[in-house]
Design a protein around this motif. Structure first.
Motif, mmCIF file in Angstrom:
data_model
loop_
_atom_site.group_PDB
_atom_site.id
_atom_site.type_symbol
_atom_site.label_atom_id
_atom_site.label_comp_id
_atom_site.label_asym_id
_atom_site.label_seq_id
_atom_site.Cartn_x
_atom_site.Cartn_y
_atom_site.Cartn_z
ATOM 1 N N GLU A 145 0.828 -1.212 0.000
ATOM 2 C CA GLU A 145 0.000 0.000 0.000
ATOM 3 C C GLU A 145 0.865 1.265 0.000
ATOM 4 N N LYS A 146 1.792 1.326 -0.926
ATOM 5 C CA LYS A 146 2.706 2.460 -1.026
ATOM 6 C C LYS A 146 2.021 3.653 -1.700
ATOM 7 N N TYR A 147 2.481 4.852 -1.345
ATOM 8 C CA TYR A 147 1.875 6.080 -1.882
ATOM 9 C C TYR A 147 2.120 6.244 -3.376
ATOM 10 N N TYR A 148 3.171 5.602 -3.906
ATOM 11 C CA TYR A 148 3.517 5.764 -5.322
ATOM 12 C C TYR A 148 2.888 4.684 -6.211
ATOM 13 N N ARG A 149 1.935 3.931 -5.665
ATOM 14 C CA ARG A 149 1.321 2.822 -6.406
ATOM 15 C C ARG A 149 0.724 3.279 -7.734
ATOM 16 N N HIS A 150 -0.074 4.361 -7.719
ATOM 17 C CA HIS A 150 -0.756 4.772 -8.947
ATOM 18 C C HIS A 150 0.185 5.452 -9.938
ATOM 19 N N PHE A 151 1.258 6.040 -9.454
ATOM 20 C CA PHE A 151 2.280 6.550 -10.370
ATOM 21 C C PHE A 151 2.853 5.402 -11.191
ATOM 22 N N LEU A 152 3.177 4.293 -10.525
ATOM 23 C CA LEU A 152 3.715 3.122 -11.221
ATOM 24 C C LEU A 152 2.665 2.479 -12.132
ATOM 25 N N GLN A 153 1.431 2.431 -11.649
ATOM 26 C CA GLN A 153 0.365 1.818 -12.435
ATOM 27 C C GLN A 153 0.123 2.595 -13.737
ATOM 28 N N ILE A 154 0.138 3.917 -13.632
ATOM 29 C CA ILE A 154 -0.048 4.757 -14.819
ATOM 30 C C ILE A 154 1.160 4.629 -15.750
ATOM 31 N N SER A 209 -6.969 4.075 -11.959
ATOM 32 C CA SER A 209 -6.088 5.052 -11.312
ATOM 33 C C SER A 209 -6.722 6.440 -11.301
ATOM 34 N N TRP A 210 -7.382 6.788 -12.386
ATOM 35 C CA TRP A 210 -8.072 8.082 -12.484
ATOM 36 C C TRP A 210 -9.060 8.260 -11.344
ATOM 37 N N PHE A 211 -9.922 7.259 -11.148
ATOM 38 C CA PHE A 211 -10.960 7.371 -10.122
ATOM 39 C C PHE A 211 -10.364 7.317 -8.719
ATOM 40 N N CYS A 212 -9.317 6.524 -8.521
ATOM 41 C CA CYS A 212 -8.680 6.467 -7.201
ATOM 42 C C CYS A 212 -8.030 7.800 -6.845
ATOM 43 N N LEU A 213 -7.323 8.394 -7.785
ATOM 44 C CA LEU A 213 -6.689 9.689 -7.533
ATOM 45 C C LEU A 213 -7.733 10.785 -7.351
ATOM 46 N N LYS A 214 -8.802 10.704 -8.111
ATOM 47 C CA LYS A 214 -9.885 11.675 -7.966
ATOM 48 C C LYS A 214 -10.500 11.606 -6.574
ATOM 49 N N SER A 215 -10.734 10.389 -6.084
ATOM 50 C CA SER A 215 -11.331 10.227 -4.754
ATOM 51 C C SER A 215 -10.401 10.749 -3.669
ATOM 52 N N LEU A 216 -9.083 10.584 -3.865
ATOM 53 C CA LEU A 216 -8.126 11.099 -2.891
ATOM 54 C C LEU A 216 -8.152 12.623 -2.836
ATOM 55 N N VAL A 217 -8.236 13.255 -4.000
ATOM 56 C CA VAL A 217 -8.284 14.718 -4.052
ATOM 57 C C VAL A 217 -9.567 15.232 -3.419
ATOM 58 N N LEU A 218 -10.695 14.594 -3.732
ATOM 59 C CA LEU A 218 -11.974 15.022 -3.166
ATOM 60 C C LEU A 218 -11.989 14.853 -1.658
#
Length: 230
Positions: A145-154, A209-218
């Motif tokens: 559960e690292k913070y850079y997970r979605h950076f790598l996924q993208i 990744s889009w929706f996960c990052l969006k939910s984090l920002v919201l």
């Protein structure tokens, strides 16, 4: 005695006709074809076992993602890695061994893979080295559960899509002279299905990744509004 020989001849003729019909009905299904498809199934089973072994604490959605990334890395290292080695030391066409036969089978659908085409080999070197590394790091990031997970996924998804585009676009611009679509196996299994996986799944991962990052920002915005009100 003559009658018995006549019956045996009719039986052999009938069997031969049946085999010819089966061959015509299922063109291209040679022993190498079947073994190649079985090898792909074994790779997927390996990914399933690895997901089951290491993804126990992950969410249901992340288990599916882990399954794909494990499979992706396995294919890059065990299938495309040997392809790069063969190309850097000759060609698939002149190589021998089980993996060479597998690539020769795929080469029936796309002849560029038989002759060490510079574009294909360049893409595959990048795929084997960079995509495999990104995949392994992404597996670690998901499990921990690292913070850079979605950076790598993208990053991994974009690399896969770029590789797919550069694999086929140059040949399409030339009129697809190297692609053989005369048989259903070559067109729909080798070219569409196996290559389509590396387009469809990366697109789905980008959306996730889009929706996960969006939910984090919201969530952060909501927290900031609550904090200001306090």
């Amino acid at each position: 005695m003559l009658e018995q020989r006549h019956r045996s001849y009719k039986l052999l003729k009938s069997t031969g006709s049946s085999l010819q019909m089966d061959s015509a009905e299922f063109p291209g299904l040679s022993v190498v074809t079947v073994l190649s498809l079985l090898a792909c199934i074994l790779q997927m089973l390996s990914a399933v076992l690895l997901t089951y072994r290491y993804g126990g604490s992950a969410s249901g959605k992340d288990k599916w993602i882990l399954l794909w990334v494990f499979y992706d890395v396995i294919v890059h290292l065990t299938l495309e890695g040997p392809f790069v080695y063969m190309c850097l030391n000759g060609t698939v066409e002149t190589s021998e061994g089980p993996l060479a036969e597998l690539w020769k089978e795929y080469g029936k659908a796309d002849s560029r893979w038989l002759v060490s085409d510079p574009t294909i080999v360049s893409i595959e070197i990048l795929t084997v080295v960079l995509d495999s590394l990104l995949g392994i790091l992404l597996i670690h990031a998901i499990l921990k559960e690292k913070y850079y997970r979605h950076f790598l996924q993208i990053a991994l998804s974009v690399c896969e899509l770029y590789g797919s585009w550069m694999t086929f676009c140059p040949d399409w611009l030339l009129g697809s002279p190297h692609l053989n679509t005369s048989r259903w196996l070559y067109l729909w299994v080798y070219l569409v299905f196996f290559n389509g996986l590396w387009v469809l799944v990366p697109v789905l991962l980008l959306v996730q990744s889009w929706f996960c990052l969006k939910s984090l920002v919201l969530r952060d915005d909501s927290y900031e509004v609550i904090r200001k009100k306090m």
